[in-house]
Design an enzyme around this catalytic site. Sequence first.
Site, mmCIF file in Angstrom:
data_model
loop_
_atom_site.group_PDB
_atom_site.id
_atom_site.type_symbol
_atom_site.label_atom_id
_atom_site.label_comp_id
_atom_site.label_asym_id
_atom_site.label_seq_id
_atom_site.Cartn_x
_atom_site.Cartn_y
_atom_site.Cartn_z
ATOM 1 N N ILE A 1 -58.336 24.391 -3.678
ATOM 2 C CA ILE A 1 -57.111 25.196 -3.693
ATOM 3 C C ILE A 1 -56.513 25.228 -5.087
ATOM 4 O O ILE A 1 -56.116 26.291 -5.589
ATOM 5 C CB ILE A 1 -56.100 24.662 -2.666
ATOM 6 C CG1 ILE A 1 -56.664 24.787 -1.250
ATOM 7 C CG2 ILE A 1 -54.776 25.419 -2.775
ATOM 8 C CD1 ILE A 1 -55.804 24.128 -0.181
ATOM 9 N N ARG B 1 -48.308 18.727 1.173
ATOM 10 C CA ARG B 1 -47.726 17.845 2.179
ATOM 11 C C ARG B 1 -46.278 17.524 1.779
ATOM 12 O O ARG B 1 -45.995 17.256 0.603
ATOM 13 C CB ARG B 1 -48.527 16.540 2.307
ATOM 14 C CG ARG B 1 -49.859 16.689 3.020
ATOM 15 C CD ARG B 1 -49.682 17.007 4.504
ATOM 16 N NE ARG B 1 -50.946 17.068 5.232
ATOM 17 C CZ ARG B 1 -51.643 18.171 5.433
ATOM 18 N NH1 ARG B 1 -51.207 19.333 4.934
ATOM 19 N NH2 ARG B 1 -52.774 18.140 6.130
ATOM 20 N N GLU C 1 -41.762 17.229 10.211
ATOM 21 C CA GLU C 1 -42.154 18.506 10.820
ATOM 22 C C GLU C 1 -42.372 18.326 12.313
ATOM 23 O O GLU C 1 -43.103 17.396 12.695
ATOM 24 C CB GLU C 1 -43.444 19.029 10.155
ATOM 25 C CG GLU C 1 -43.281 19.333 8.690
ATOM 26 C CD GLU C 1 -44.579 19.762 8.015
ATOM 27 O OE1 GLU C 1 -44.522 20.220 6.866
ATOM 28 O OE2 GLU C 1 -45.653 19.635 8.643
ATOM 29 N N HIS D 1 -44.684 25.674 7.395
ATOM 30 C CA HIS D 1 -46.060 25.166 7.343
ATOM 31 C C HIS D 1 -47.054 26.214 7.866
ATOM 32 O O HIS D 1 -47.856 25.939 8.760
ATOM 33 C CB HIS D 1 -46.194 23.871 8.141
ATOM 34 C CG HIS D 1 -47.325 23.003 7.667
ATOM 35 N ND1 HIS D 1 -47.271 21.637 7.632
ATOM 36 C CD2 HIS D 1 -48.585 23.327 7.213
ATOM 37 C CE1 HIS D 1 -48.415 21.143 7.182
ATOM 38 N NE2 HIS D 1 -49.227 22.151 6.914
#
Length: 316
Positions: free
Chosen positions: A158, A234, A263, A281
């Site tokens: 990523i 995160r 979360e 998210h």
Amino acid sequence: MKLVVTDGATLSGGGVSLDGFRRFGELVVHDLTAPEQLAERVGDADAVLCNKTPIPAELFDQCPNLRYVGECATGYNNIDIAAAKAHGVTVCNVGGYSTDAVAQHTFALILHHYSRVAEYDTAVRQGAWKQAKTFCVMPYPMQELAGKTLAVVGYGSIGRKVAAIGAAFGMRPVIATRTQPADCPYPLVTVDEAFRLADVLTLHVPLTEQTAGMVNARRLSAMKPTALLVNTARGGLIVETDLAQALRDGVIAGAALDVLTEEPMGDTPLADLENCTLTPHVAWTPLETRQRLLEQAVENVRCWLDGKPQNVITAP
């Protein structure tokens, strides 16, 4: 063989199917599983498939038939890996499935900040353009990405994609990474240097003991007052109270976060700050991305049953 899915609601989410796992045996799917329900639901299952359900050490004692945990995500901090290894349980994750989606969402957040699309759309819908005396309405200052320093913390798949997209926009990527990459075309800097140099700083590292709370008051104080912080990795990477204070005090200009420490979202101090954009998210959730995730998770089970597990986090 019996397989149990603990949180199918987050895996399917509409448009994709979990039926690919049925080829291996009996499949039991639970939309969500609370901690107190976990041991009973796993029961005598041979394999557990999870996305964010915590898999604690005691589960391996409570469910002695368990031989495989399939993490249907890249991050596996929800699983007690040491306990799984001690009990001879194979744990496999799915890597690389969300690279394009997360990189895309990263730039959606960056462009949201610099191009002010949402604010202009709202202004038009409220009649500002109809009432204008000039052909354009420009109350919200925009900025170009070209020429800005993009500090990418973490240079996995990523991070590499984000750096390449930034370069295509004419940004100047700099990379902070734990391991020395062999083929990085961008300058390498320390994490502290990344915070100091960044016009945009974006996080792409896993949550570990070493990275937890890496965004804190000390590092934020070194950033430019015009800087933007982006996190699609995160939530625990950020000390949220420190970030909230920095945003209130103008230490940095803004933050754009797809993840939080708690979360679903709890009582975070970031919730009501105008210069903090929050999405729930969702960077990993495009339809094609979830289809790819499930295809790879199914393939992981097949390879494990064939005695050649892939994407192994731990194995007997």
